[in-house]
Design an enzyme around this catalytic site. Structure first.
Site, PDB file in Angstrom:
ATOM      1  N   HIS A 116       0.861  -1.123   0.084  1.00 48.50           N
ATOM      2  CA  HIS A 116       0.028  -0.042   0.003  1.00 48.50           C
ATOM      3  C   HIS A 116       0.908   1.046  -0.045  1.00 48.50           C
ATOM      4  O   HIS A 116       2.042   1.364   0.481  1.00 48.50           O
ATOM      5  CB  HIS A 116      -0.932  -0.083   1.195  1.00 48.50           C
ATOM      6  CG  HIS A 116      -1.838   1.043   1.154  1.00 48.50           C
ATOM      7  ND1 HIS A 116      -1.657   2.274   1.591  1.00 48.50           N
ATOM      8  CD2 HIS A 116      -3.263   1.029   0.705  1.00 48.50           C
ATOM      9  CE1 HIS A 116      -2.967   3.024   1.217  1.00 48.50           C
ATOM     10  NE2 HIS A 116      -3.908   2.360   1.052  1.00 48.50           N
ATOM     11  N   GLU A 188      -4.110   1.940  -6.980  1.00 49.39           N
ATOM     12  CA  GLU A 188      -4.764   3.003  -6.180  1.00 49.39           C
ATOM     13  C   GLU A 188      -3.735   4.058  -6.505  1.00 49.39           C
ATOM     14  O   GLU A 188      -2.800   4.379  -6.074  1.00 49.39           O
ATOM     15  CB  GLU A 188      -4.577   2.636  -4.749  1.00 49.39           C
ATOM     16  CG  GLU A 188      -5.482   1.559  -4.263  1.00 49.39           C
ATOM     17  CD  GLU A 188      -5.521   1.069  -2.702  1.00 49.39           C
ATOM     18  OE1 GLU A 188      -6.491   1.649  -2.151  1.00 49.39           O
ATOM     19  OE2 GLU A 188      -4.598   0.967  -2.247  1.00 49.39           O
ATOM     20  N   GLY A 194      -6.849   9.321   0.354  1.00 47.73           N
ATOM     21  CA  GLY A 194      -6.873  10.107   1.171  1.00 47.73           C
ATOM     22  C   GLY A 194      -8.071  11.027   1.497  1.00 47.73           C
ATOM     23  O   GLY A 194      -8.829  11.140   0.175  1.00 47.73           O
ATOM     24  N   SER A 234     -10.496   6.799  -3.111  1.00 50.74           N
ATOM     25  CA  SER A 234     -11.632   7.756  -2.731  1.00 50.74           C
ATOM     26  C   SER A 234     -12.992   7.275  -3.614  1.00 50.74           C
ATOM     27  O   SER A 234     -13.772   8.012  -4.034  1.00 50.74           O
ATOM     28  CB  SER A 234     -11.418   9.239  -3.463  1.00 50.74           C
ATOM     29  OG  SER A 234     -10.342   9.651  -2.626  1.00 50.74           O
TER      30      SER A 234
END
Length: 295
Positions: A116, A188, A194, A234
Site C-alpha cells: 500500500h 490505487e 486520502g 476515494s
C-alpha cells in the site's frame, strides 16, 4: 536489509491453492482505526446483511492485526473473507514487531494487502520487499492483494504507465503461473488516496487497468486474463456503479466510505447489482480457451 535486495525471490513450486472466481470483488481496509468492541460490533452488523450480496461478490475486510481473529470468527461463516494489511517476507525469525504469513493463517486470515502507498511512504516498503512478501503470502496459502499506483508527479510528466507497469512486473517476479490465481492487483493512484482527494474517473481507472492487464498477460500468458484488478482511491457509494461496469475493473478496494456498515453494504450491493450484469460477458471474453477445452 530490505527483503529481496540480495537476489531474486524463490518461486514456490507447489500446485496452486487458489480457484479462479469471476465474481466481482469488494473490500475495505480499516487501516489503524477502530477498537476491539467497535470491530466486533461492525462485523456482527455486516454479517447480518451479508445475505444481500455475499453470494454475488467476493467481499473482504482487512482489520488491524489484533482484531483479525475476532472479526474472522464472525464474517467467515457468512461468506466474507478477512485478511491483514501487511506481512513479513520471512516465516519466522528475529524481526521484532513483525507478523509472518503462517501467523496470519493461524488467526483466520485468508488474504493480505501488500505494498500500500502508505506503507511505501512511511515504512520504507520497496518494490523488491513487495515481491518477497507476495511470494511468502502465496506460499502460505494467503491471497496477495498487491497495491500499485502512481503519484501526481508521474501523471504530470506522463510517465504513470511506465511507473505502474514497473511496480507490477517486480511484484510478480517471484510468482509462478500456477500461483497467479492467488494474486489480486489493486490500482490505487496516490493522488486519489486520502480524505478530500479526487478519485480517478472510470475511464482513467479502466485505461490503467488495461495496461496492467496487458502486462500480466505478457508475463504469464492467457492465465493473466483472469487476474482480478480492483480500483481503490476515494471510492464512494455514488461512484461505485460507474467504476464496476468498466470492462477491466473487477472490483473495488474501498477506504473510509466503507468504514461504516451501511457504507460497506451499500457499495457491496452496487457491486453485486452492476457487477452481475458485466461479469458473465467479461469472463467469457477472458477465458474462451478454457471453456472450449471443457466442451
Amino acid at each position: 536489509m530490505v527483503g529481496g535486495e540480495t537476489g531474486r525471490a524463490q518461486r514456490p513450486s507447489a500446485p496452486s491453492l487458489f480457484d479462479v472466481d469471476s465474481r466481482p470483488w469488494i473490500g475495505t481496509s480499516w487501516k489503524m482505526t477502530k477498537r476491539l468492541l467497535e470491530a466486533v460490533t461492525y462485523a456482527e452488523a455486516l454479517a447480518a446483511q451479508a445475505a444481500d450480496y455475499s453470494h454475488l461478490t467476493n467481499s473482504f475486510v482487512l482489520p488491524p492485526f489484533p482484531f483479525i481473529d475476532a472479526v474472522a470468527r464472525v464474517l467467515r461463516p457468512v461468506g466474507l473473507s478477512v485478511g491483514a494489511q501487511n506481512v513479513h517476507w520471512m516465516s519466522s525469525g528475529p524481526f521484532t514487531g513483525e507478523v509472518s504469513a503462517p501467523m496470519l493463517v493461524d488467526v483466520g486470515a485468508s488474504m493480505v494487502a501488500i505494498g500500500h502507498a502508505e506503507r511505501r511512504e512511511h515504512f520504507g516498503e520497496t518494490d523488491h520487499s513487495v515481491r518477497d512478501k507476495v511470494v511468502a503470502a502465496l506460499a502460505s496459502g494467503l491471497r496477495a492483494l498487491v497495491c500499485v499506483g502512481e503519484s501526481a508527479a508521474e501523471r504530470v510528466t506522463r510517465t504513470e504507465i511506465e511507473y505502474v507497469v514497473r511496480q507490477v512486473k517486480i511484484a510478480l517476479d517471484g510468482v509462478s503461473a500456477g500461483d497467479l490465481p492467488g494474486v489480486l492487483i489493486a490500482y490505487e493512484p496516490i493522488w486519489a488516496i486520502g480524505e478530500g482527494s479526487t478519485p480517478a474517473s472510470p475511464e482513467q481507472a479502466n485505461d490503467m487497468h488495461g495496461e496492467i492487464r496487458r502486462t500480466i498477460v505478457q508475463l504469464f500468458g492467457d492465465v493473466g486474463e483472469t487476474t482480478p484488478l480492483l480500483y481503490g482511491g476515494s471510492v464512494t457509494r455514488e461512484g461505485a456503479p460507474g467504476l464496476i461496469v468498466q470492462d477491466e475493473i473487477d472490483g473495488l478496494f474501498v477506504g473510509r466510505a466503507a468504514w461504516t456498515v451501511d457504507g460497506f453494504a451499500a457499495i457491496a450491493r452496487a457491486v453485486a447489482e452492476y457487477g452481475e450484469h458485466c461479469v458473465e460477458g467479461r469472463h467469457a471474453r477472458r477465458v474462451p480457451d478454457q471453456r472450449q477445452e471443457q466442451l
